[in-house]
Design an enzyme around this catalytic site. Sequence first.
Site, mmCIF file in Angstrom:
data_model
loop_
_atom_site.group_PDB
_atom_site.id
_atom_site.type_symbol
_atom_site.label_atom_id
_atom_site.label_comp_id
_atom_site.label_asym_id
_atom_site.label_seq_id
_atom_site.Cartn_x
_atom_site.Cartn_y
_atom_site.Cartn_z
ATOM 1 N N HIS A 99 46.789 35.324 5.899
ATOM 2 C CA HIS A 99 48.020 35.780 5.242
ATOM 3 C C HIS A 99 48.943 34.613 4.872
ATOM 4 C CE1 HIS A 99 46.947 39.892 5.837
ATOM 5 N NE2 HIS A 99 46.925 39.786 7.151
ATOM 6 N N ASP A 113 38.251 41.086 6.386
ATOM 7 C CA ASP A 113 39.284 41.607 7.282
ATOM 8 C C ASP A 113 39.810 42.926 6.705
ATOM 9 O OD1 ASP A 113 41.369 40.238 9.503
ATOM 10 O OD2 ASP A 113 42.331 41.718 8.188
ATOM 11 N N ASP A 135 38.918 43.811 12.073
ATOM 12 C CA ASP A 135 39.779 44.974 12.272
ATOM 13 C C ASP A 135 39.389 46.171 11.401
ATOM 14 O OD1 ASP A 135 40.556 43.281 10.264
ATOM 15 O OD2 ASP A 135 42.578 42.949 11.027
HETATM 16 ZN ZN LIG Z 1 43.605 41.799 9.651
#
Ligand SMILES: [Zn+2]
Lengths: 563, 450
Positions: free
Chosen positions: B111, B150, B239
């Site tokens: 991120h 992800d 995740d």
């Molecule tokens: Zn993540």
Amino acid sequence: MLIGIDVGGTYTDAVLTDGKDIIRKFKTKTLHEEIMTSILNALDKVIQGEYESQIKRVVISTTLVTNIIAEKKYPPVALILLPGPGLSLDCYRYDTFTQIISGAIDYRGREITSPDESEIISAGSSIIEAGYQHVAVIGKFSNRNNAHEHFVKQIIEKKFPKLNIYMGHNISGLLNYPRRIATTMLHAAASHLFSTFCDNVSESLKKRNISAPAFILKADGGTIPLTAAAKVPVETIFSGPAASTLGAMCLSPKGQTSVVADIGGTTTDLSLILSGKPLIASKGADVEGFLTHVRSFAVRSVPLGGDSTVTVNNGKIDLLPERRGPAYCLGGPEPTPTDALKYLGRIEFGDMSRAVEAMENLASVTNSTPRETAQKIVFQSCQTIVNAIEQMFKNWEQEPAYRIWEIMQKNIIRPDNIVGVGGAAGGLIPDIAKMLNCNSIVPEHAEVANALGSAAAQPTLTVTLRIDTEQGSYTVLEDGSGGPVNKSTQFTKEDAVRLARDCLLDRAGELNMKEYLTNVEVVHCEMFNMVRGWTTTGKIFDVSIQTPQEILFYMDQGESFNE
Amino acid sequence: MNKSNQTGLIFFPAFDWAISPTHPEREERLLYTRDQIFEEGLMDLPEIKEYKPRLADFRDIARTHFCVPHIKDQVLEAHLIAAGSSLVIADALMAGEIKNGFALVRPPGHHAMKVVHGNRGFCNINNEAIMVDYLRSKYGLRKIAIIDTDVHHGDGTQDIYYHDPNVLFISFHQDGRTLFPGSGFTNETGGPTAFGRTLNIPLPPGTTDEGIHYILDNLILPVLKEFNPELIINSAGQDNHYTDPLANMNFSAQGYARLNEKLKPDIAVLEGGYAIETALPYINTGIILAMAGMDYSNVREPDYDQRMFTLSPDRKAKIEEMVSELLSVWERRDSIDLEVLRAKSEFSQRQKTIYYDTDGIMEHQTEKLKLCPECGGYLSISSQAVHHGLQCKVLCLSVPFHGCHTCKEAAWEKYEMAVNRKTYDYVYFQDRVSDTYKGFSSEKNTAWEE
Ligand SMILES: [Zn+2]
Ligand SMILES: [Zn+2]
């Protein structure tokens, strides 16, 4: 008075010392098939019937278990494995009768699937049918929950009372299932023979009116009382390199960083002493191809010794990693580094005329003088050892690390000293020291360094706990014992260390070592908050405490520094 | 290029670092993963070669990011080690010591965008991007693909490579309308000079193994084949797992392992994944075995039931529709006529508002790309945000890896002008052609070089 005896693969040596001087020393060839005889002979030679009552302790380092394993002299051991999910079951193929049964535990010791009684019984009958007497039962994560191993043992013992059962969690609680399998199997294999050996030693000491406590040296340089050693036979492998490292340590200045080079006939064994502490290998020992959980000194073996064969390859001197006999100057067939050292006048023993002959022969095909040839051989020998030493430090620096502080802290360290023991040490060590830019130490009594190291070794004890306050339980990794703890999130690091101390005391009692527990140190204590959702539901602690790793005495070497 | 048959592995759980004691990024995160992979004995396998982490240099970070005000203000030792670990794997791969490698490290990075004012989505610096730029700088690699697996959109990585035609970035993730960071829609397809080199697949919540393997087989693998990169990087978040507490997907450890077997990444770098007990130990074991070419069929979660992983018809229809839409974007990737755009303006400009959720910082950015037909053009980013109650305004100039002389001169001129006029609090100059990274503080009137 202290006695140290080391029964090595080639030589057996013994010393009688008061911790300041060596009163008597003895060295002879090991009688390979009669280790007991070798020990008792050495013992008698240093006592000579006059010091029995003054002897405070006897420490023995022996290759017995190493030999039992290397020569496969042990009874066969069948395996019952409970691997559960994870690595493919094809990975658990061993060169012995193996039964894989159901039953699985997870990393926190929770049961995933339970073992099946009828499967256990059928595994037992097929083991009986195959003619085995010894069985090792090992489950994945049995170090976190040993209920399945106990369950299997109970059923087998009831149905097949003739089988001897060994459980994995008793042997090692460290993570690494394949290593736990190997270590447990070797333990089961060596247990009986080693126990008989320990009994015989006790008996023989009694006969000689020696009432002092006796110990066996372990691979990690600690000692264990003879009366408890049978519980940890595999830990006594590789005590030879530990003995020589400790011996060199007690013959060099305290607290410094040294390389120990044990230069033998065919190999040179290197070990490190970092700021006065011998370096322990980061992974368990490799025992004859079995990767185990046995803690041992980090030893690097270089295939170069005093008897290595020297040849000429394309007009250049070449050192071969093999021995074709003794040195030429000692009646052997080929030129060796020992001949070069003899030619240069750096060693006493050997026939000079044969050394000259060896160098002249080599010189004639390398287009150089015999002296240049001898110097070249010495230089190349030293260079090989120096490269291995550099590599050893580099490997130590490159050992994996899992914490920030470990990565931030590791500095580049270079040795203060190189300590040489073994026949060719006197000839090579000073040159190696120059190349490494450190002090050269070739101590007096180096030929009995192993026995001296045994005499100086002290009892050591470690316990490592995994405490899980959410589950409300703890386990001791060293022997698989455990018990309940308060399910409280108030449990602190201090509580964890306190619990570890209690466990260390219990284990000391178990191993007849209580009287040696004067002082303990915390190796590490790590705490993990367990958070589920956004609330703390428990804590996990990994805590390890031990008795300090010290030797009993250092012998002053006075004038032995070369620089 | 590689003779080795080993898979490189760096395991760096940072057992002594957390964002805060109860934060998902805490000491405990990889504890059970450690227990599982150590108990399995994976580090002893002849197929695995374990490496020790190292610290990344500040230069390695300056090559990718503009950290405001200074790198030391955004980066802790833990970040340097996580980024440095990826570089160790990269070096080992390039030296031919390993056939592929996995940096199983925390903290994560995907991120983190080009300009860094703080921590977003648990990330400060972008481990994969730092590694990719290091590989390009040190080894002269040109074409690299990053596949972000992800559950969250890899918005940081997307931002860094949005105008870079040599880096293909594909991210699949849970639909941004239902999950942080709220971006990653199918219309985010790269800037004018790199159209189609960014592809996003926002998946409906509840997408299973079957759905993810559908996009892998029908979109990602065919696109990769045509792009033909020198290296494939897996930005390996975990995740998407059916037990993850922060997302709502339905992917299994088997699904992750098979994905890596098919994708064959040269390097995988761990990203998110916060089901630290129920998912991570199993997924990581599965990925390591799959990358090592070993049998992973026995790796499964305690409650694994194969029937949970088929895809509902409505989700399937939606995914099929997206795949065909994105395939058509990919087909048209070279259709933009730069000259037509240049006729209107020399620069392509966009405004961005970026929220740093962990630190509560709001950043406003104007990003201008020089439309250079020769090199893809330099970037000029002006950005402002409030740090500790103080307004901070910065200008960042970035010359691309294969930047032309004209662009470099133009960017340098802008840098010097901003330095002289002191219109910004900080000015940064990032020149990847000569590997030079400079900065200037107006308040202190000092310049520095990383
Ligand atoms: Zn993540
Ligand atoms: Zn240009």
